[in-house]
Structure formats: structure tokens, C-alpha cells
Motif scaffolding. Sequence first.
Motif, PDB file in Angstrom:
ATOM      1  N   ILE A  49      99.777 -45.319 -17.691  1.00 40.40           N
ATOM      2  CA  ILE A  49     100.135 -45.144 -17.105  1.00 40.40           C
ATOM      3  C   ILE A  49     100.544 -43.826 -16.680  1.00 40.40           C
ATOM      4  CG2 ILE A  49     100.390 -45.336 -14.477  1.00 40.40           C
ATOM      5  CD1 ILE A  49      97.502 -46.593 -15.152  1.00 40.40           C
ATOM      6  N   TRP A  52      98.648 -40.869 -18.334  1.00 44.94           N
ATOM      7  CA  TRP A  52      97.487 -40.144 -17.197  1.00 44.94           C
ATOM      8  C   TRP A  52      98.075 -39.575 -15.775  1.00 44.94           C
ATOM      9  CZ3 TRP A  52      92.856 -39.051 -18.681  1.00 44.94           C
ATOM     10  CH2 TRP A  52      92.706 -40.579 -19.926  1.00 44.94           C
ATOM     11  N   ASN A 123      94.540 -49.439 -21.764  1.00 44.89           N
ATOM     12  CA  ASN A 123      94.708 -48.234 -20.404  1.00 44.89           C
ATOM     13  C   ASN A 123      94.048 -46.518 -20.967  1.00 44.89           C
ATOM     14  OD1 ASN A 123      96.668 -46.542 -18.747  1.00 44.89           O
ATOM     15  ND2 ASN A 123      95.601 -47.700 -17.271  1.00 44.89           N
ATOM     16  N   ASN A 126      90.598 -46.867 -21.002  1.00 43.44           N
ATOM     17  CA  ASN A 126      90.295 -47.305 -19.582  1.00 43.44           C
ATOM     18  C   ASN A 126      89.156 -46.110 -18.459  1.00 43.44           C
ATOM     19  OD1 ASN A 126      89.472 -48.560 -17.047  1.00 43.44           O
ATOM     20  ND2 ASN A 126      91.332 -49.473 -16.679  1.00 43.44           N
ATOM     21  N   ALA A 129      90.060 -45.267 -15.842  1.00 42.20           N
ATOM     22  CA  ALA A 129      91.245 -44.520 -15.859  1.00 42.20           C
ATOM     23  C   ALA A 129      90.900 -42.566 -15.471  1.00 42.20           C
ATOM     24  CB  ALA A 129      92.275 -44.751 -16.699  1.00 42.20           C
ATOM     25  N   THR A 161     101.231 -49.938 -10.715  1.00 40.19           N
ATOM     26  CA  THR A 161     101.307 -50.218 -11.434  1.00 40.19           C
ATOM     27  C   THR A 161     101.930 -51.905 -12.501  1.00 40.19           C
ATOM     28  OG1 THR A 161     100.093 -48.840 -12.060  1.00 40.19           O
ATOM     29  CG2 THR A 161      99.297 -49.922 -14.175  1.00 40.19           C
TER      30      THR A 161
END
Length: 207
Positions: A49, A52, A123, A126, A129, A161
Motif C-alpha cells: 500500500i 501504491w 498486494n 491485487n 489496488a 490498511t
Amino acid sequence: MLILFLTVALVHLVALISPGPDFFFVSQTAVSRSRREAMMGVIGISLGIVVWAGVALMGLHLLLEKMAWLHQVIMVGGGLYLLWMGWQLLRSARAKQAAPTDEAPKVELPARGRTFMRGFLTNLSNPKAVIYFGSVFSLFVGDDVGSAERWGLFVLIVTETFAWFSIVAMVFALPVMRRGYQRLAKWIDGVAGVLFAGFGIHLIISR
């Protein structure tokens, strides 16, 4: 500014709660292995995260618009990784089915750092995402949002998160959840494997 933060917090919470590869990875790791291993996966997901959110705040949607091939590479690469994860889970389910009924299946703990890396890669691959940070999240970060607000949103997204998936890890690591897993291990691994494979196939064909 408060409205912006509350809106982003709510939207991100809804995105987190809706089941996806990250949720199934953390929950399956917690019930099949240990809370510690699940938390290593949570840290890996949180690092994903970080990547991202950082890229989104720097203009991910603009990058994807100008470099369409990069979007396809991300989608196909992520899909292949999710397919591999699904295959591993299906193999695990088949091994548990083949084990004698009076013998509990042995759980092989991953090497140090492997769960962390799997959480990180899960992740990054994903599909939620890619879509969320490439479009939905970017809508809230216009040119009128200053650097201080951007840093605040960055910290908010990462913290939210980590908190959510920590709760998931703790709940699914409870003894009652682990006992349920021992009874239904092959079915849980099989369903999780099919879901991961489904996520991967959908990611590849929808690119």
C-alpha cells in the motif's frame, strides 16, 4: 480538509472490507499457520500500500494514461502471480485430502521473510489496488491538494490498511477459528485456491 480526509477514510475502508486477494491471504495464513505469520503478511501488504499510495499521489492515473503498455504489464504480471498462488493452495488442498484421516496434516511454515514477501506481492498484484489507486483514489487528489494534505492522506491510507488487516489476522488466529480450519482444511484451501486463480484469470482477460 477534514471533509477530504473523512471521505477518503470511508472510501478506503469500504475498499478494504470488500473481500479480495489480500483478505483471503491474511485470513488463510492466520487460520492455517499462526497469528505471527499472518502479521508478517499484513506488514507486507501494508508495504504494498505504501508503494501504491505513493505512486498514486505522484500521478498514477496520468502515468497509466500515457503508458498503456505499463498497465497491461501490471495486469498480466499480477494475474500470473495470483494464478501461481491459487495453484499452490490447490496443491495444499489435494495433499490434505490424500493424507490419512487419522493423521493431522503437517503445516510447513515458510522460511523467514517468505510470508512477508508473499503479502507484499499479493498486494502489488491485487486487481483492486490497480483499479482503486489508478482511478477512484486519484479522483480525490487533484492539483488543489497541497503537499501537507498529500502526506496526511498517505499516512491515513497506510495506517488504515495495517489496522484493518491486523484485526483480520487476530480474528482468524483465534483458537475457535483454527479448530474450524483443522476440520475443514482441504475445503478452505481449495476454495481459497479457486478464488486466487479466479482473481488471476479475471485480471489477465480484463486487461
